[in-house]
Design an enzyme around this catalytic site. Structure first.
Site, PDB file in Angstrom:
ATOM      1  N   GLU A  55     -10.720   0.715  -4.533  1.00 30.47           N
ATOM      2  CA  GLU A  55     -11.323   0.432  -3.235  1.00 30.47           C
ATOM      3  C   GLU A  55     -11.885   1.612  -2.654  1.00 30.47           C
ATOM      4  O   GLU A  55     -11.429   2.757  -2.708  1.00 30.47           O
ATOM      5  CB  GLU A  55     -10.183  -0.079  -2.317  1.00 30.47           C
TER       6      GLU A  55
ATOM      7  N   LYS B 152      -2.701   4.774  -2.597  1.00 28.78           N
ATOM      8  CA  LYS B 152      -3.896   5.705  -1.944  1.00 28.78           C
ATOM      9  C   LYS B 152      -3.857   7.029  -2.910  1.00 28.78           C
ATOM     10  O   LYS B 152      -2.997   7.709  -3.444  1.00 28.78           O
ATOM     11  CB  LYS B 152      -3.066   6.210  -0.875  1.00 28.78           C
TER      12      LYS B 152
ATOM     13  N   ASP C 283     -14.256  -1.613   1.845  1.00 28.32           N
ATOM     14  CA  ASP C 283     -13.425  -1.513   3.230  1.00 28.32           C
ATOM     15  C   ASP C 283     -14.205  -1.092   4.147  1.00 28.32           C
ATOM     16  O   ASP C 283     -14.806  -1.744   5.125  1.00 28.32           O
ATOM     17  CB  ASP C 283     -12.032  -0.856   2.821  1.00 28.32           C
TER      18      ASP C 283
ATOM     19  N   ASP D 205      -6.914   3.000  -3.639  1.00 21.13           N
ATOM     20  CA  ASP D 205      -7.805   3.093  -2.488  1.00 21.13           C
ATOM     21  C   ASP D 205      -8.100   4.605  -2.214  1.00 21.13           C
ATOM     22  O   ASP D 205      -7.128   5.389  -1.915  1.00 21.13           O
ATOM     23  CB  ASP D 205      -7.193   2.490  -1.267  1.00 21.13           C
TER      24      ASP D 205
ATOM     25  N   LYS E  96      -0.867  -1.034  -4.441  1.00 17.00           N
ATOM     26  CA  LYS E  96      -2.118  -0.109  -4.317  1.00 17.00           C
ATOM     27  C   LYS E  96      -1.888   1.291  -4.062  1.00 17.00           C
ATOM     28  O   LYS E  96      -0.943   1.538  -3.122  1.00 17.00           O
ATOM     29  CB  LYS E  96      -2.701  -0.778  -3.118  1.00 17.00           C
TER      30      LYS E  96
ATOM     31  N   LYS F 247     -10.562  -6.372   7.294  1.00 19.88           N
ATOM     32  CA  LYS F 247      -9.701  -5.962   8.503  1.00 19.88           C
ATOM     33  C   LYS F 247     -10.101  -6.556   9.461  1.00 19.88           C
ATOM     34  O   LYS F 247     -11.282  -6.481   9.892  1.00 19.88           O
ATOM     35  CB  LYS F 247      -9.620  -4.557   8.337  1.00 19.88           C
TER      36      LYS F 247
ATOM     37  N   SER G 173       0.865  -1.106   0.138  1.00 20.53           N
ATOM     38  CA  SER G 173      -0.051  -0.080  -0.001  1.00 20.53           C
ATOM     39  C   SER G 173       0.971   1.312  -0.190  1.00 20.53           C
ATOM     40  O   SER G 173       1.697   1.313   0.817  1.00 20.53           O
ATOM     41  CB  SER G 173      -1.000  -0.017   1.217  1.00 20.53           C
TER      42      SER G 173
ATOM     43  N   GLY H 251      -4.299  -3.824   5.867  1.00 17.27           N
ATOM     44  CA  GLY H 251      -3.588  -3.711   7.040  1.00 17.27           C
ATOM     45  C   GLY H 251      -3.889  -2.393   7.736  1.00 17.27           C
ATOM     46  O   GLY H 251      -4.654  -1.365   7.065  1.00 17.27           O
TER      47      GLY H 251
HETATM   48 MG   LIG Z   1      -9.041   0.999   2.399  1.00 16.88          MG
END
Ligand SMILES: [Mg+2]
Length: 367
Positions: free
Chosen positions: A214, A163, A239, A189, A161, A263, A135, A291
């Site tokens: 996401e 952000k 999520d 995400d 991934k 999660k 991430s 995570g």
């Molecule tokens: Mg997320």
């Protein structure tokens, strides 16, 4: 087993580099370690919510308050047949799944240690090659992001991934895809930074062949996500709004997404996680484990969870060294060729470095 003693311990860990998402920058993690002892055996859990109510309403301080004043006293002294027996004891208290998970995770570790078994086998795990995804926090420019992801790809990660956030999206994804080529599993995400009014903008992401987008919309929404899903080619991953098996079932009925980021703290622990994994397998949903910038304790629980056969995509269990100069566990979580493997020792498979933990401790409560 009778729950004889519960210890809450807050530690502060400095991150190797700051981590930025659409709701802020994290430099220092405040983590609550939970230890529960019975018959000379101790199990360990971790409370992994953030320091501020960005990702969820829970914070390190609210979790401490709930655990110390309500949750731990409610379970202390009880004699349980199995870890999931703790759930009825916590049922009078609404919400606060991350705090509850700290206790529930410690109980699963305690039970596995008492049975002299690795936790991953104790919970029925079967997978031993676990693909690791990275991430990547928001970077200062598309060029800086492109340079960074190329360095990271060389380390072997099976998925990258990004952000993203409003205004830091299309150009960043374009630069990353251009730098990585088409053979890398790339995802984004948004941590709820968009609305349905951004449907056209989010549709521009289709051209980059992302594995999924996401949580583009509100953190408590599964209805608008179902509308958005009809306008996009890229699958949607949920999520933040998934707190229980019931939430997944409703999302499936609405068509809100075809990928679930599970999660363990957000759903209150292993028991609910296992129910969700089983259901995702039955429904054909893609599943991976997210995570929360955990220490080695929380990370070891995540590794155990991902050995369940229903986990189909790379999870967020990057090695300890990616986040910490020194992790609090021995061994640390490591990655080889983009894979991590279940830890062989009993329980969560790691020993706690108590000398280091003592130095990082800011408060302790023993019940
Ligand atoms: Mg997320």
């Amino acid at each position: 087993m009778k729950l004889e003693q519960i210890e809450l311990r807050e530690i502060r860990m400095q991150m190797r580099t700051p981590f930025e998402t659409s709701f802020g920058v994290t430099q220092e993690r405040r983590i609550i370690l939970v230890s529960i002892s019975s018959g000379g055996v101790t199990g360990y859990g971790e409370v992994s919510c953030n320091e501020t109510p960005g990702y969820s309403y829970e914070t390190t301080d609210t979790a401490w308050l709930m655990l110390n004043d309500l949750f731990a006293p409610a379970i202390l002294g009880h004699d349980l047949e199995q870890p999931s027996d703790v759930l009825p004891l916590l049922k009078p208290f609404r919400g606060h799944p991350f705090a509850k998970a700290g206790l529930e995770l410690a109980l699963w570790d305690l039970w596995a240690r008492a049975a002299q078994q690795p936790l991953w086998k104790f919970i029925g795990g079967t997978k031993t090659d676990l693909p690791v995804g990275l991430s990547v926090g928001i970077k200062s420019s598309p060029e800086a992001l492109a340079e960074f992801v190329v360095q990271q790809k060389a380390l072997g990660y099976k998925r990258i991934k990004l952000k993203i956030g409003r205004g830091r999206d299309i150009a960043y994804v374009a630069a990353a895809r251009d730098a990585l080529g088409w053979d890398t599993h790339l995802t984004v995400d948004a941590n709820s930074d968009y609305t349905l009014e951004d449907t056209d903008l989010l549709g521009q992401l289709d051209q980059y062949k992302l594995q999924y987008i996401e949580q583009p919309l509100s953190n408590d929404d599964i209805v608008d996500h179902a509308t958005l899903a009809q306008s996009l080619e890229t699958p949607l991953c949920l999520d933040e709004p998934i707190h229980s098996l019931g939430d997944v079932r409703k999302a499936v009925q609405l068509g809100s997404g075809s990928v679930i980021n599970l999660k363990i703290g957000r759903v209150g622990g292993h028991t609910e996680s296992h129910k969700i994994a089983k259901y995702c397998g039955e429904q054909g949903l893609a599943l991976w484990c997210g995570g929360m910038l955990e220490s080695g304790v929380g990370r070891a629980h995540n590794v155990a969870l991902q050995t369940l056969p229903q986990f189909t995509l790379a999870s967020d269990t990057a090695p300890s060294a990616r986040y910490w100069l020194e992790d609090i566990t021995d061994p640390e979580i490591t990655m080889h060729g983009g894979l991590t493997h279940p830890l062989g020792g009993i329980g969560i498979g790691v020993n706690l470095r108590h000398d280091l933990i003592a130095k990082l401790t800011t408060r302790v409560a023993v019940l």
